[in-house]
Scaffold this motif. Sequence first.
Motif, PDB file in Angstrom:
ATOM      1  N   THR A  91       0.825  -1.199   0.000  1.00 35.77           N
ATOM      2  CA  THR A  91       0.000   0.000   0.000  1.00 35.77           C
ATOM      3  C   THR A  91       0.867   1.260   0.000  1.00 35.77           C
ATOM      4  OG1 THR A  91      -1.961   0.975   0.963  1.00 35.77           O
ATOM      5  CG2 THR A  91      -0.328   0.109   2.529  1.00 35.77           C
ATOM      6  N   THR A  92       0.216   2.404   0.098  1.00 34.80           N
ATOM      7  CA  THR A  92       0.935   3.672  -0.088  1.00 34.80           C
ATOM      8  C   THR A  92       1.871   3.973   1.092  1.00 34.80           C
ATOM      9  OG1 THR A  92      -0.748   4.937   1.087  1.00 34.80           O
ATOM     10  CG2 THR A  92      -1.073   4.634  -1.287  1.00 34.80           C
ATOM     11  N   CYS A  93       2.856   4.813   0.803  1.00 35.87           N
ATOM     12  CA  CYS A  93       3.775   5.254   1.872  1.00 35.87           C
ATOM     13  C   CYS A  93       2.999   5.974   2.973  1.00 35.87           C
ATOM     14  CB  CYS A  93       4.803   6.227   1.299  1.00 35.87           C
ATOM     15  SG  CYS A  93       6.005   5.461   0.228  1.00 35.87           S
ATOM     16  N   GLU A  94       1.968   6.743   2.579  1.00 38.80           N
ATOM     17  CA  GLU A  94       1.216   7.528   3.566  1.00 38.80           C
ATOM     18  C   GLU A  94       0.500   6.571   4.529  1.00 38.80           C
ATOM     19  OE1 GLU A  94       1.359   8.108   0.346  1.00 38.80           O
ATOM     20  OE2 GLU A  94       2.137  10.140   0.183  1.00 38.80           O
ATOM     21  N   GLU A  95      -0.132   5.514   3.973  1.00 41.16           N
ATOM     22  CA  GLU A  95      -0.797   4.537   4.849  1.00 41.16           C
ATOM     23  C   GLU A  95       0.219   3.806   5.714  1.00 41.16           C
ATOM     24  OE1 GLU A  95      -3.448   1.534   3.257  1.00 41.16           O
ATOM     25  OE2 GLU A  95      -4.738   3.097   2.460  1.00 41.16           O
ATOM     26  N   LEU A  96       1.373   3.512   5.146  1.00 42.85           N
ATOM     27  CA  LEU A  96       2.378   2.777   5.922  1.00 42.85           C
ATOM     28  C   LEU A  96       2.914   3.608   7.081  1.00 42.85           C
ATOM     29  CD1 LEU A  96       4.158   0.945   2.986  1.00 42.85           C
ATOM     30  CD2 LEU A  96       2.884  -0.132   4.842  1.00 42.85           C
ATOM     31  N   ARG A 308      -7.454   3.065  -6.708  1.00 33.38           N
ATOM     32  CA  ARG A 308      -8.327   4.220  -6.439  1.00 33.38           C
ATOM     33  C   ARG A 308      -7.807   5.053  -5.276  1.00 33.38           C
ATOM     34  NH1 ARG A 308     -14.148   2.515  -5.540  1.00 33.38           N
ATOM     35  NH2 ARG A 308     -14.365   0.916  -7.132  1.00 33.38           N
ATOM     36  N   LYS A 309      -6.681   4.623  -4.695  1.00 30.54           N
ATOM     37  CA  LYS A 309      -6.148   5.358  -3.539  1.00 30.54           C
ATOM     38  C   LYS A 309      -5.347   6.574  -3.971  1.00 30.54           C
ATOM     39  CE  LYS A 309      -5.657   1.659  -0.181  1.00 30.54           C
ATOM     40  NZ  LYS A 309      -4.756   0.786   0.538  1.00 30.54           N
ATOM     41  N   LYS A 310      -5.287   7.525  -3.029  1.00 32.66           N
ATOM     42  CA  LYS A 310      -4.427   8.684  -3.190  1.00 32.66           C
ATOM     43  C   LYS A 310      -3.150   8.352  -2.418  1.00 32.66           C
ATOM     44  CE  LYS A 310      -4.918  13.561  -1.963  1.00 32.66           C
ATOM     45  NZ  LYS A 310      -5.886  14.500  -1.415  1.00 32.66           N
ATOM     46  N   GLY A 311      -1.999   8.600  -2.999  1.00 32.70           N
ATOM     47  CA  GLY A 311      -0.782   8.330  -2.243  1.00 32.70           C
ATOM     48  C   GLY A 311       0.407   8.011  -3.122  1.00 32.70           C
ATOM     49  N   THR A 328      -9.170   7.787   0.404  1.00 30.39           N
ATOM     50  CA  THR A 328      -8.402   7.759   1.657  1.00 30.39           C
ATOM     51  C   THR A 328      -9.097   6.845   2.674  1.00 30.39           C
ATOM     52  OG1 THR A 328      -9.550   9.738   2.421  1.00 30.39           O
ATOM     53  CG2 THR A 328      -7.404  10.084   1.375  1.00 30.39           C
ATOM     54  N   GLY A 329      -9.891   5.891   2.173  1.00 33.07           N
ATOM     55  CA  GLY A 329     -10.615   4.972   3.070  1.00 33.07           C
ATOM     56  C   GLY A 329      -9.663   4.197   3.971  1.00 33.07           C
ATOM     57  N   GLY A 330      -8.487   3.853   3.454  1.00 33.64           N
ATOM     58  CA  GLY A 330      -7.504   3.107   4.249  1.00 33.64           C
ATOM     59  C   GLY A 330      -7.019   3.932   5.427  1.00 33.64           C
ATOM     60  N   LEU A 331      -6.735   5.215   5.174  1.00 29.20           N
ATOM     61  CA  LEU A 331      -6.278   6.106   6.263  1.00 29.20           C
ATOM     62  C   LEU A 331      -7.398   6.325   7.274  1.00 29.20           C
ATOM     63  CD1 LEU A 331      -4.215   8.969   4.570  1.00 29.20           C
ATOM     64  CD2 LEU A 331      -3.376   7.096   5.984  1.00 29.20           C
ATOM     65  N   GLY A 339      -7.695   5.771  17.066  1.00 29.78           N
ATOM     66  CA  GLY A 339      -8.416   6.767  17.863  1.00 29.78           C
ATOM     67  C   GLY A 339      -7.951   8.174  17.545  1.00 29.78           C
ATOM     68  N   THR A 340      -7.602   8.411  16.282  1.00 26.25           N
ATOM     69  CA  THR A 340      -7.135   9.730  15.862  1.00 26.25           C
ATOM     70  C   THR A 340      -7.560   9.937  14.408  1.00 26.25           C
ATOM     71  OG1 THR A 340      -5.185  11.126  15.672  1.00 26.25           O
ATOM     72  CG2 THR A 340      -4.857   8.865  15.085  1.00 26.25           C
ATOM     73  N   LYS A 341      -7.238  11.114  13.839  1.00 28.43           N
ATOM     74  CA  LYS A 341      -7.544  11.299  12.416  1.00 28.43           C
ATOM     75  C   LYS A 341      -6.224  11.474  11.692  1.00 28.43           C
ATOM     76  CE  LYS A 341     -10.443  13.530   9.059  1.00 28.43           C
ATOM     77  NZ  LYS A 341     -10.344  12.346   8.228  1.00 28.43           N
ATOM     78  N   PHE A 342      -5.978  10.659  10.715  1.00 25.70           N
ATOM     79  CA  PHE A 342      -4.753  10.806   9.936  1.00 25.70           C
ATOM     80  C   PHE A 342      -5.025  11.715   8.741  1.00 25.70           C
ATOM     81  CE2 PHE A 342      -3.802   6.582  11.911  1.00 25.70           C
ATOM     82  CZ  PHE A 342      -2.677   7.007  12.621  1.00 25.70           C
ATOM     83  N   GLU A 343      -4.300  12.843   8.696  1.00 18.81           N
ATOM     84  CA  GLU A 343      -4.459  13.795   7.587  1.00 18.81           C
ATOM     85  C   GLU A 343      -3.523  13.397   6.461  1.00 18.81           C
ATOM     86  OE1 GLU A 343      -6.573  16.101   7.324  1.00 18.81           O
ATOM     87  OE2 GLU A 343      -7.274  16.426   9.386  1.00 18.81           O
ATOM     88  N   PHE A 344      -4.085  13.220   5.267  1.00 14.14           N
ATOM     89  CA  PHE A 344      -3.256  12.810   4.139  1.00 14.14           C
ATOM     90  C   PHE A 344      -2.113  13.791   3.895  1.00 14.14           C
ATOM     91  CE2 PHE A 344      -1.872  13.015  -0.207  1.00 14.14           C
ATOM     92  CZ  PHE A 344      -1.538  11.695  -0.462  1.00 14.14           C
TER      93      PHE A 344
END
Length: 469
Positions: A91-96, A308-311, A328-331, A339-344
């Motif tokens: 998966t994307t670097c951002e998700e990782l 379909r992911k952004k990253g 950004t469904g994965g994030l 328990g947080t929000k990951f901002e792309f």
Amino acid sequence: MNVYSTICPGCNFGCGLYIRENGKPEVDFRKSSPANAGKLCRFGMSLSRLYAPVKSTVDGKETSLEEAAKEAARRISAGKGSAAFLSFGNTTCEELLAFQKVAESYLCTGANFEALPKDAYQTLSVGIPYSEIEAAKHIVLFIDPYEQYPLIVRRLLSARKKGAKITSVWWKDLPLADENIRPADVSKLQLTKDSLVIADFHPLSDIEQVKSVLSLAKNAGAKITFLKPFANSTGAYLLSKDAKQKSLAQLVEDINKGTIKTLFCLESDPSELIPAETLGKLTNLIIQTGQAVTAKANVVIAHEPLYRKKGTLVNNEGRAQALGGTGTGGLDALGIIAGTKFEFNSLHESVKKALGISAVDEFTIPGYDRPAYGAIQASSKPAEAKTALVSVYNPFMWYGLPDDNDFVEVNLNMVKALKLLKGGYIKIKSNGSSLEKRFKVSPVQDNVLLAGRKFGVEKGISTPVEVSR
Ligand code: SF4
């Protein structure tokens, strides 16, 4: 609107392509892609099968992504201290990066970095540009390029056309090699500072073999590059090489011992790499994915497929490539679990910083530091089993997609010794199991059966077997 300019996830070669959603995903060639100039291998052409739809479920009952992620969070927190987090880099670097934050307690990327010298991490993580392969004078292959990383064949043929000599160290003669050496005879290999060694590095790599090729290249002053099997293996290794992590073998041991009871897998199907009896010992198997998986999970968190992911993905050369989607469904799911929000955008900035780039541009390879590593002590290779089934891991095997190669390759000596009949079968016994397979005669090493498909008796890359008619 329904065409995505994206990257093939079949291996870390980084082949660009278009996916058109026309009922099901259809593949189109992207000629401008710098890694592959539009060409694709059989796996790249099979992506519509890989991207079969998947639904979020909890204990088999369909639910929403949010509910599945909340349930996963509950189960992970209830089993605090006994949960492990696995992602091979699909998966994307951002998700990782987000995943590393979720997985601080027990991270596994499949790379057994712990067993390797730290000063070799960069060499193992990021390879050299394909243009350097084409310009090499002597190329030494510790892979089967046709089966494992098919698009590299074009680069090797181009190098050969320019006068390069190609040596293969493999269990089978390769048509493009000028010289074929068997792995057990590797001491016959002659390397110089003009040689370029191509090996691979993945969750099933034999660490002594990895050390051995690093040491061979080091002693000769030769270049070395490692190919990898997953869409973003290079990104995953670059981003996690300083993180504390466990090897796949350690994870299997900890599940077997009962210290790990919950396994969370991000875009990775554990059934391809962890024995079924080990997975059966888990209380909770949680899989977050954008494609169908074969493992029976207690919780499936389903979101958009990779295309379909952004990253950002990073290929074997270290080339940063943007995925063409906006999802950004994965994030979002990882945020519910953490328990947080990951901002792309903020993760994307961290990714660029880690890669040393100001923008993702697939036409420019970032200037990575490629520090030399020190001398490596490789232990002498244990004697090979008399007869062995050797698994040639290829994109179909890593992703558990059935291919049409339901046979083993053996040489004529084995056919004669066992009196195998043309069009018949060979019996293979191992680990208390027995199976019959069709065979194909190839220039394979004596007493070796090569397979590009898993039959269920394998124990790693090389499995001792008994064979008969
Ligand atoms: S070589 Fe690898 S990345 Fe390229 S099409 Fe084949 S599987 Fe996909």
